[in-house]
Design a protein around this motif. Structure first.
Motif, PDB file in Angstrom:
ATOM      1  N   GLU A   1      -7.110  -8.288   1.961  1.00  0.00           N
ATOM      2  CA  GLU A   1      -7.973  -8.913   0.985  1.00  0.00           C
ATOM      3  C   GLU A   1      -6.966  -9.774   0.687  1.00  0.00           C
ATOM      4  N   SER A   2      -6.823 -11.403   0.541  1.00  0.00           N
ATOM      5  CA  SER A   2      -5.180 -11.528   0.573  1.00  0.00           C
ATOM      6  C   SER A   2      -5.182 -11.612  -1.494  1.00  0.00           C
ATOM      7  N   THR A   3      -3.903 -11.971  -1.563  1.00  0.00           N
ATOM      8  CA  THR A   3      -3.755 -11.848  -2.587  1.00  0.00           C
ATOM      9  C   THR A   3      -4.559 -13.056  -3.487  1.00  0.00           C
ATOM     10  N   THR A   4      -4.566 -13.758  -3.114  1.00  0.00           N
ATOM     11  CA  THR A   4      -5.508 -15.512  -3.218  1.00  0.00           C
ATOM     12  C   THR A   4      -6.686 -15.178  -3.042  1.00  0.00           C
ATOM     13  N   GLY A   5      -7.575 -13.775  -2.540  1.00  0.00           N
ATOM     14  CA  GLY A   5      -8.922 -13.494  -2.488  1.00  0.00           C
ATOM     15  C   GLY A   5      -9.388 -13.706  -1.321  1.00  0.00           C
TER      16      GLY A   5
ATOM     17  N   MET B   1      -0.451 -13.152   1.718  1.00  0.00           N
ATOM     18  CA  MET B   1       0.355 -11.614   2.741  1.00  0.00           C
ATOM     19  C   MET B   1       0.373 -11.154   2.170  1.00  0.00           C
ATOM     20  N   LYS B   2       1.913 -11.289   1.309  1.00  0.00           N
ATOM     21  CA  LYS B   2       2.436  -9.693   0.798  1.00  0.00           C
ATOM     22  C   LYS B   2       2.007  -9.206  -0.777  1.00  0.00           C
ATOM     23  N   GLY B   3       2.094  -8.069  -0.477  1.00  0.00           N
ATOM     24  CA  GLY B   3       1.757  -7.115  -1.549  1.00  0.00           C
ATOM     25  C   GLY B   3      -0.275  -6.959  -1.041  1.00  0.00           C
ATOM     26  N   ALA B   4      -0.688  -6.960  -0.208  1.00  0.00           N
ATOM     27  CA  ALA B   4      -2.126  -6.888  -0.509  1.00  0.00           C
ATOM     28  C   ALA B   4      -2.204  -5.999   0.172  1.00  0.00           C
TER      29      ALA B   4
END
Length: 211
Positions: free
Chosen positions: A126-130, A168-171
């Motif tokens: 799940e991306s950091t944007t949801g 993507m980064k940090g997901a």
């Protein structure tokens, strides 16, 4: 009576003189023929069009303009990723892409710009944007961090360090597939005629030589 008539005549003559003088002071703008207006600085001409829509994108020769090139954030090589010693496809080789990671990719012709030996993964996260991403392809070992596990396998939870796409980064994700192979970075022209630069990543099995 005669005196009044003379006064009226004098006033009328004075009025006519004033009116004639005003007409001489009237300025005339753009006293030019239509063909002369095309070269006038008073007219906004763009791409040989008068008051028309501006043309952006393809140039007159049919070649790709800047608007047709996808300048991706790809191309950054992860620290520790090693170049392949004897890859099937060398830098500069022409290939056909048989994968369908993105729309209009499959069947496109590309050029190899890098070849690397690594372990490659597909990951659901799940991306950091949801936004959920299922079985996203591909991530190399050097682009992910384990969450305390020494060996990464199917089902392992990881943190994604790649930043090729928004969110993507940090997901946090879960590994779906694992494979040791050679991966390639490729420039290609998709089915819509757009040039994609430094696409990461394509496996060796997803490419074939261009004829």
């Amino acid at each position: 009576m005669r005196k009044q008539l003379l006064v009226f005549t004098a006033i009328l003559s004075l009025f006519l003189l004033i009116a004639c003088g005003d007409t001489e002071n009237v300025s005339v703008k753009n006293e030019k023929k239509p063909t002369e207006l095309l070269n006038s600085e008073d007219v906004d001409v763009t791409n040989n069009q008068v008051d028309g829509d501006k043309v952006v994108g393809d140039n007159m020769d049919g070649e790709l303009g800047h608007a047709d090139v996808i300048h991706s954030t790809w191309g950054k090589i992860p620290e520790g990723l090693k170049e392949a010693k004897n890859p099937k496809f060398k830098v500069g080789d022409q290939v056909i892409i048989n994968a369908a990671h993105d729309d209009d990719m499959q069947g496109s012709k590309g050029t190899i710009v890098g070849a690397y030996e690594t372990t490659v993964y597909s990951i659901s996260y799940e991306s950091t944007t949801g936004e959920p991403e299922e079985n996203k392809k591909w991530f190399v070992r050097e682009e992910i961090d384990s969450l305390g596990e020494k060996t990464l396998d199917v089902g392992s939870k990881v943190i994604i360090e790649a930043d090729r796409e928004e969110g993507m980064k940090g997901a946090e994700g879960v590994i779906d597939t694992v494979e040791e192979t050679v991966v390639y970075m490729v420039d290609y022209v998709n089915k819509e005629g757009q040039t994609v630069e430094n696409y990461q990543w394509l496996k060796e099995s997803e490419l074939s030589p261009a004829k």
